[in-house]
Design a protein around this motif. Structure first.
Motif, PDB file in Angstrom:
ATOM      1  N   VAL A 487      30.085  43.717 -69.702  1.00  0.00           N
ATOM      2  CA  VAL A 487      30.158  44.861 -70.593  1.00  0.00           C
ATOM      3  C   VAL A 487      31.605  45.333 -70.733  1.00  0.00           C
ATOM      4  N   THR A 488      31.928  45.910 -71.895  1.00  0.00           N
ATOM      5  CA  THR A 488      33.253  46.504 -72.099  1.00  0.00           C
ATOM      6  C   THR A 488      33.148  48.026 -71.953  1.00  0.00           C
ATOM      7  N   GLU A 490      34.136  50.120 -74.072  1.00  0.00           N
ATOM      8  CA  GLU A 490      33.721  50.654 -75.371  1.00  0.00           C
ATOM      9  C   GLU A 490      32.195  50.627 -75.496  1.00  0.00           C
ATOM     10  N   GLU A 491      31.579  49.503 -75.098  1.00  0.00           N
ATOM     11  CA  GLU A 491      30.122  49.404 -75.147  1.00  0.00           C
ATOM     12  C   GLU A 491      29.473  50.422 -74.212  1.00  0.00           C
ATOM     13  N   LEU A 494      29.703  53.885 -75.678  1.00  0.00           N
ATOM     14  CA  LEU A 494      28.758  54.054 -76.778  1.00  0.00           C
ATOM     15  C   LEU A 494      27.352  54.338 -76.247  1.00  0.00           C
ATOM     16  N   GLY A 501      24.010  49.918 -77.104  1.00  0.00           N
ATOM     17  CA  GLY A 501      24.978  48.933 -76.636  1.00  0.00           C
ATOM     18  C   GLY A 501      24.365  47.563 -76.575  1.00  0.00           C
ATOM     19  N   GLU A 502      25.119  46.633 -75.991  1.00  0.00           N
ATOM     20  CA  GLU A 502      24.647  45.254 -75.915  1.00  0.00           C
ATOM     21  C   GLU A 502      23.881  44.963 -74.631  1.00  0.00           C
TER      22      GLU A 502
END
Length: 506
Positions: A487-488, A490-491, A494, A501-502
């Motif tokens: 994961v980043t 930014e994700e 969010l 997110g992802e």
């Protein structure tokens, strides 16, 4: 032109030398960082500048003139204001009432509250503080309370502002806002001394940095001519690693199981809403979320400090829902609370007594109803050395320690108990980079010993470095799970804000 010149400042507390011949020179219109480890002597030096302590040796000049600052009133007269690390506000009072306390405007012998509110509003607008003069302190955020403390100094005419660890209890957004406020204050002609050990904030906000280590001045240099690694080495006297080394998790059986948890906040509203959570032996689960999304209420429910309205909490397969805190802790839970002063320490007790706070009635600390102080203090001396707690001795009151060293006392006590589940809420809040490195290592050690660790932190970098799995909490629910390896930020940000997110649930 130097607005502050402190030369050869020495301050002793008995045999302990807090400041040892320190020189400090601050230019007009700059943000000057005072950097050092927990207990390095930063706050002591600034308490001398503010008149709370008197130096044993040395001299002070303000705007080039020699001065004797006998008490805080004299400091205020000289244009010096100080915002302390732990706020000094009266919670039932309004913002205005707190700001004018001790310097109330009067009309015909009566308090002129209307004029006071107008002055507070004018100052708030001039410096971009956006504070409601009529709000009650108990109803506003920690970040807003800090703005009230800054307004108190401005109301009294301060040109030199001392901010003592001002970001220690702020959210990342509040830190950004504070830095903008500091820069605006300087543009308006103020000078700021910024006591800190946070290197990123120095690089973002400050013009000059003076480094203190173990009571001595090590160096003073422009921020533009240094970097975080060099400052860290100057601060702790060795190279510091900013990475966390850890082997893959070997997670085993569930130690903590939370199912369908519902918990109310102090207003009677649902703060935790049907939350499910599992933490297994041999892993660190990090909870990421914007402050105020149920993290505090969740931890208090797990540790018996707050009533569970619905749902179940299991520890090693046994139901501990709504059991007493003492019972839960003695079943193998360690708790590093987010507020060390309210939840972690008895401030008027000694360091030694605080380190035995959970086990004081057990062997070897007690025999029958009698406490065995030689054993309590011997135990404390071992932990003081092991966790590098900067204190004159084990008999010193916890209140007398710096905030970071108070945190070390709590962490030493809880980690030393070797619990099956260690709950760590903001464990490195108020700690310097060297201490953070040490505490991170200890949390990983607990995990590698097969213990379960539940980490709650507003520091996303800390969450991502330490966690094996990350749960995102939003509006009192776990809204997703992510892998910190993929994961980043930014994700993650969010998802914390309620976006998609992802991350997939695991």
């Amino acid at each position: 032109m130097f607005v502050v010149e402190m030369e050869g400042i020495t301050k002793r507390f008995g045999a302990f030398v807090a400041n040892d011949g320190i020189d400090l020179r601050v230019k007009r219109g700059e943000i000057h960082a005072l950097l050092g480890e927990n207990g390095a002597g930063k706050s002591t030096l600034m308490n001398i500048l503010f008149g709370l302590y008197q130096p044993d040796e040395g001299s002070i000049k303000i705007n080039g003139k020699p001065v004797t600052i006998s008490d805080p009133n004299e400091a205020v007269r000289l244009g010096i204001g100080m915002v302390h690390q732990h706020f000094m506000l009266v919670e039932p009072f309004t913002v205005t009432e707190n700001i004018i306390l001790g310097k109330e405007p009067r009309r015909l012998g009566f308090l002129d509250l209307k004029r006071a509110e107008e002055e507070v509003r004018r100052l708030s607008e001039q410096y971009g503080l956006q504070v409601d003069p009529r709000a009650k302190i108990r109803d506003i955020s920690v970040g807003m309370q800090q703005r009230v403390e800054i307004l108190k100094t401005l109301y009294r005419g301060a040109d030199i502002l001392i901010l003592d660890e001002p970001t220690a209890v702020l959210t990342p957004q509040e830190i950004d806002e504070l830095i903008e406020i500091m820069k605006r204050l300087v543009r308006e002609g103020k000078t700021i001394i910024f006591i800190t050990h946070k290197l990123k904030e120095i690089m973002r906000a400050c013009d000059t940095v003076t480094v203190i280590r173990r009571g001595k001045m090590i160096d003073s240099l422009p921020v533009s001519e240094t970097d975080e690694s060099r400052l860290a080495a100057l601060m702790v006297g060795r190279d510091v690693s900013f990475t966390v080394e850890k082997a893959p998790s070997q997670a085993e059986k569930a130690v903590l199981e939370v199912e369908g948890l519902v918990v109310k906040d102090n207003r009677g509203l649902d703060a935790v809403r049907g939350l499910d959570l599992e933490v297994r032996a041999g892993e660190i689960v990090g909870i990421a979320g914007v402050d105020g999304n149920g993290q505090s209420e969740l931890l208090e429910a797990i540790t018996g400090l707050r009533r569970v309205e619905a749902g179940v909490v299991r520890l090693n397969g046994k139901d501990v829902t709504n059991r007493k805190t003492r019972d839960i802790l003695r079943r193998g839970v360690g708790h590093i609370p987010e507020d060390r002063q309210k939840r972690g320490l008895v401030l008027d007790f000694s360091v030694g007594e605080n380190m035995a706070l959970i086990t004081y009635d057990q062997s070897p600390f007690a025999r029958g109803i009698r406490l065995r102080y030689p054993e309590i203090f011997a135990h404390a001396r071992r932990l003081i050395e092991q966790f590098d707690v900067r204190t004159p001795d084990e008999r010193t009151a916890a209140r007398a320690l710096s905030g970071g060293n108070q945190q070390k006392v709590v962490i030493a006590r809880e980690v030393d108990r070797d619990p099956d589940l260690l709950i760590a809420a903001q464990p490195t809040r108020g700690l310097d980079v060297g201490a953070i490195e040490f505490i991170h290592r200890r949390l990983i050690e607990q995990r590698d010993k097969g213990k379960a660790v539940l980490l709650i932190s507003l520091d996303l970098d800390e969450i991502m470095k330490l966690s094996d799995r990350i749960a995102i909490i939003c509006e009192g629910k776990i809204v997703g799970w992510v892998d910190p390896e993929t994961v980043t930020e930014e994700e993650l940000g969010l998802m914390m804000a309620g976006g998609k997110g992802e991350g997939a649930k695991s």
